[in-house]
Design a protein around this motif. Structure first.
Motif, PDB file in Angstrom:
ATOM      1  N   HIS A   1       0.799  -1.217   0.000  1.00  0.00           N
ATOM      2  CA  HIS A   1       0.000   0.000   0.000  1.00  0.00           C
ATOM      3  C   HIS A   1       0.837   1.275   0.000  1.00  0.00           C
ATOM      4  O   HIS A   1       1.948   1.296   0.535  1.00  0.00           O
ATOM      5  N   ALA A   2       0.264   2.347  -0.550  1.00  0.00           N
ATOM      6  CA  ALA A   2       0.864   3.679  -0.472  1.00  0.00           C
ATOM      7  C   ALA A   2       0.536   4.260   0.905  1.00  0.00           C
ATOM      8  O   ALA A   2      -0.349   5.103   1.067  1.00  0.00           O
ATOM      9  N   SER A   3       1.263   3.780   1.905  1.00  0.00           N
ATOM     10  CA  SER A   3       0.978   4.157   3.294  1.00  0.00           C
ATOM     11  C   SER A   3       2.279   4.093   4.083  1.00  0.00           C
ATOM     12  O   SER A   3       3.316   3.687   3.571  1.00  0.00           O
ATOM     13  N   PHE A   4       2.193   4.486   5.347  1.00  0.00           N
ATOM     14  CA  PHE A   4       3.351   4.292   6.216  1.00  0.00           C
ATOM     15  C   PHE A   4       2.879   3.740   7.551  1.00  0.00           C
ATOM     16  O   PHE A   4       1.714   3.881   7.948  1.00  0.00           O
ATOM     17  N   ALA A   5       3.792   3.074   8.239  1.00  0.00           N
ATOM     18  CA  ALA A   5       3.510   2.552   9.571  1.00  0.00           C
ATOM     19  C   ALA A   5       4.704   2.720  10.498  1.00  0.00           C
ATOM     20  O   ALA A   5       4.553   2.724  11.704  1.00  0.00           O
ATOM     21  N   ARG A   6       5.900   2.858   9.905  1.00  0.00           N
ATOM     22  CA  ARG A   6       7.119   2.983  10.700  1.00  0.00           C
ATOM     23  C   ARG A   6       7.513   4.447  10.839  1.00  0.00           C
ATOM     24  O   ARG A   6       7.380   5.233   9.911  1.00  0.00           O
ATOM     25  N   GLY A   7       8.022   4.779  12.023  1.00  0.00           N
ATOM     26  CA  GLY A   7       8.489   6.134  12.242  1.00  0.00           C
ATOM     27  C   GLY A   7       9.325   6.228  13.495  1.00  0.00           C
ATOM     28  O   GLY A   7       9.382   5.286  14.298  1.00  0.00           O
ATOM     29  N   ALA A   8       9.980   7.358  13.677  1.00  0.00           N
ATOM     30  CA  ALA A   8      10.817   7.582  14.861  1.00  0.00           C
ATOM     31  C   ALA A   8       9.956   8.099  16.005  1.00  0.00           C
ATOM     32  O   ALA A   8       9.125   8.996  15.835  1.00  0.00           O
ATOM     33  N   PHE A   9      10.159   7.513  17.190  1.00  0.00           N
ATOM     34  CA  PHE A   9       9.424   7.932  18.383  1.00  0.00           C
ATOM     35  C   PHE A   9      10.335   7.759  19.593  1.00  0.00           C
ATOM     36  O   PHE A   9      10.775   6.652  19.892  1.00  0.00           O
ATOM     37  N   LYS A  10      10.638   8.876  20.238  1.00  0.00           N
ATOM     38  CA  LYS A  10      11.497   8.879  21.420  1.00  0.00           C
ATOM     39  C   LYS A  10      12.827   8.171  21.156  1.00  0.00           C
ATOM     40  O   LYS A  10      13.295   7.344  21.944  1.00  0.00           O
TER      41      LYS A  10
ATOM     42  N   ASP B   1      14.215  -3.396  -6.769  1.00  0.00           N
ATOM     43  CA  ASP B   1      15.599  -3.835  -6.986  1.00  0.00           C
ATOM     44  C   ASP B   1      15.862  -5.143  -6.250  1.00  0.00           C
ATOM     45  O   ASP B   1      16.559  -6.034  -6.760  1.00  0.00           O
ATOM     46  N   ARG B   2      15.308  -5.265  -5.048  1.00  0.00           N
ATOM     47  CA  ARG B   2      15.542  -6.479  -4.260  1.00  0.00           C
ATOM     48  C   ARG B   2      14.779  -7.672  -4.838  1.00  0.00           C
ATOM     49  O   ARG B   2      15.314  -8.793  -4.910  1.00  0.00           O
ATOM     50  N   LEU B   3      13.543  -7.461  -5.227  1.00  0.00           N
ATOM     51  CA  LEU B   3      12.730  -8.567  -5.730  1.00  0.00           C
ATOM     52  C   LEU B   3      13.002  -8.882  -7.195  1.00  0.00           C
ATOM     53  O   LEU B   3      12.623  -9.951  -7.682  1.00  0.00           O
ATOM     54  N   GLN B   4      13.628  -7.932  -7.898  1.00  0.00           N
ATOM     55  CA  GLN B   4      13.919  -8.094  -9.317  1.00  0.00           C
ATOM     56  C   GLN B   4      12.645  -8.338 -10.125  1.00  0.00           C
ATOM     57  O   GLN B   4      12.588  -9.209 -11.009  1.00  0.00           O
ATOM     58  N   ARG B   5      11.626  -7.524  -9.820  1.00  0.00           N
ATOM     59  CA  ARG B   5      10.370  -7.613 -10.552  1.00  0.00           C
ATOM     60  C   ARG B   5       9.580  -6.324 -10.326  1.00  0.00           C
ATOM     61  O   ARG B   5       9.838  -5.570  -9.393  1.00  0.00           O
ATOM     62  N   ARG B   6       8.606  -6.132 -11.196  1.00  0.00           N
ATOM     63  CA  ARG B   6       7.712  -4.978 -11.044  1.00  0.00           C
ATOM     64  C   ARG B   6       6.822  -5.181  -9.823  1.00  0.00           C
ATOM     65  O   ARG B   6       6.284  -6.271  -9.604  1.00  0.00           O
ATOM     66  N   PHE B   7       6.639  -4.125  -9.078  1.00  0.00           N
ATOM     67  CA  PHE B   7       5.865  -4.146  -7.846  1.00  0.00           C
ATOM     68  C   PHE B   7       4.621  -3.290  -8.048  1.00  0.00           C
ATOM     69  O   PHE B   7       4.652  -2.299  -8.780  1.00  0.00           O
ATOM     70  N   LEU B   8       3.504  -3.665  -7.414  1.00  0.00           N
ATOM     71  CA  LEU B   8       2.260  -2.901  -7.501  1.00  0.00           C
ATOM     72  C   LEU B   8       2.012  -2.153  -6.193  1.00  0.00           C
ATOM     73  O   LEU B   8       2.196  -2.719  -5.107  1.00  0.00           O
ATOM     74  N   VAL B   9       1.561  -0.916  -6.299  1.00  0.00           N
ATOM     75  CA  VAL B   9       1.274  -0.087  -5.132  1.00  0.00           C
ATOM     76  C   VAL B   9      -0.212   0.268  -5.142  1.00  0.00           C
ATOM     77  O   VAL B   9      -0.744   0.747  -6.143  1.00  0.00           O
ATOM     78  N   GLU B  10      -0.880   0.040  -4.003  1.00  0.00           N
ATOM     79  CA  GLU B  10      -2.329   0.238  -3.893  1.00  0.00           C
ATOM     80  C   GLU B  10      -2.678   1.587  -3.271  1.00  0.00           C
ATOM     81  O   GLU B  10      -2.056   2.028  -2.308  1.00  0.00           O
ATOM     82  N   ASN B  11      -3.703   2.228  -3.836  1.00  0.00           N
ATOM     83  CA  ASN B  11      -4.276   3.430  -3.230  1.00  0.00           C
ATOM     84  C   ASN B  11      -4.980   3.076  -1.928  1.00  0.00           C
ATOM     85  O   ASN B  11      -5.518   1.985  -1.760  1.00  0.00           O
ATOM     86  N   LEU B  12      -4.978   4.017  -0.991  1.00  0.00           N
ATOM     87  CA  LEU B  12      -5.384   3.741   0.388  1.00  0.00           C
ATOM     88  C   LEU B  12      -6.768   4.317   0.692  1.00  0.00           C
ATOM     89  O   LEU B  12      -7.141   5.376   0.181  1.00  0.00           O
TER      90      LEU B  12
END
Length: 310
Positions: free
Chosen positions: A103-112, A143-154
């Protein structure tokens, strides 16, 4: 993990698949209905060996298999989790899926002072800075998977405050630029577009939500669309005493596809062509026959629309 998996049968007259969830593992393998593909959540099959991977291998021997992730956090400025990407790469190499997406989203971030994971699909701003982050992370995955990747709208339930110095891009333009810059494809979730339009209407946005969804699709090039998702949603009313919170529409994947989403889907197929389509159902999972009936309806819409003269 090194033994090649057999090729699944080719169901030539189908372009529709279903989300393969645990309640239907055995029944689907036994019935083997003529589906174009089945799709699973990648994270449920990380790690080597075990019963889960064994079931996945059986499914892969019966159907083309699509891996759909929920945890890569592609929009995270903190970067990708190397362990997560390692596990996905291992699974992709073993299963050889027909498509891989997230998905075109985030879940990871810096906290304290440390990196934390919210375990949710949080929206990203449609800014040039966020686009640069997303492009970098998507390119790293490809680059890691060596294939086209699909990204989903959220489907998103909050909006970022606008930057007065940089007007935000429209979501379809943001995603189209992502595809142009990285070569990735887009997974268009039709229900997500409609849910966002309904929530915009609840919050006072003018215009017809259905027409807004069609205009959204008009801004996407057919060449970048690799898959379409269909699902149900629900409208949640505030509980007594909390009316100030207001109502909200949730993309819960817990019911049949509604009439309006079927209309949007037909428009999408008329614009994009016969794109592989998935029926998602993740909560209140029904009998397999119900899921297959939804898939049959999607196939009927796809066939009738794709064969209609322009």
């Amino acid at each position: 993990m090194t033994k090649p998996l057999p090729s699944p049968p080719d169901f030539q007259h189908s372009m529709v698949g279903v989300g393969w969830r645990q309640p239907h593992y055995g029944e689907l393998l036994q019935q083997r209905p003529p589906l174009s593909f089945i799709e699973v959540h990648s994270e449920n099959f990380f790690g080597e060996g075990g019963a889960a991977l064994s079931v996945l291998e059986q499914g892969r021997s019966c159907y083309p298999l699509s891996l759909h992730g929920v945890g890569l956090s592609l929009g995270s400025a903190a970067g990708l989790d190397s362990w997560h990407l390692d596990q996905l790469a291992r699974l992709v190499k073993h299963i050889d899926p027909v498509r891989v997406s997230d998905h075109a989203s985030f879940a990871r971030g810096a906290f304290k002072g440390r990196t934390v994971h919210a375990s949710d699909l949080l929206p990203i701003p449609f800014s040039s800075e966020a686009l640069n982050v997303l492009c970098t992370n998507v390119q790293q995955v490809q680059d890691r998977l060596q294939r086209r990747f699909l990204v989903e709208n959220l489907s998103s339930y909050l909006n970022w405050l606008p930057d007065p110095d940089e007007p935000a891009l429209r979501e379809p333009d943001f995603l189209s630029t992502l595809a142009q810059r990285t070569g990735c494809g887009l997974l268009i979730d039709v229900n997500n577009i409609y849910v966002n339009a309904l929530n915009d209407q609840i919050n006072g946005a003018p215009g017809d939500p259905l027409q807004q969804c069609l205009h959204w699709l008009d801004r996407i090039s057919p060449t970048v669309v690799g898959e379409i998702h269909l699902a149900g949603h629900c409208r949640v009313q505030p509980v007594p005493g909390e009316e100030a919170l207001g109502e909200i529409v949730i993309d819960d994947h817990g019911s049949r596809v509604c009439a309006e989403v079927w209309q949007i889907y037909a428009y999408a197929i008329a614009r994009f062509g016969a794109v592989p389509t998935l029926i998602e159902w993740d909560t209140d999972i029904p009998a397999l026959d119900v899921l297959l009936a939804e898939a049959a309806q999607a196939q009927a819409v796809l066939t009738a629309t794709a064969e209609r003269p322009a």
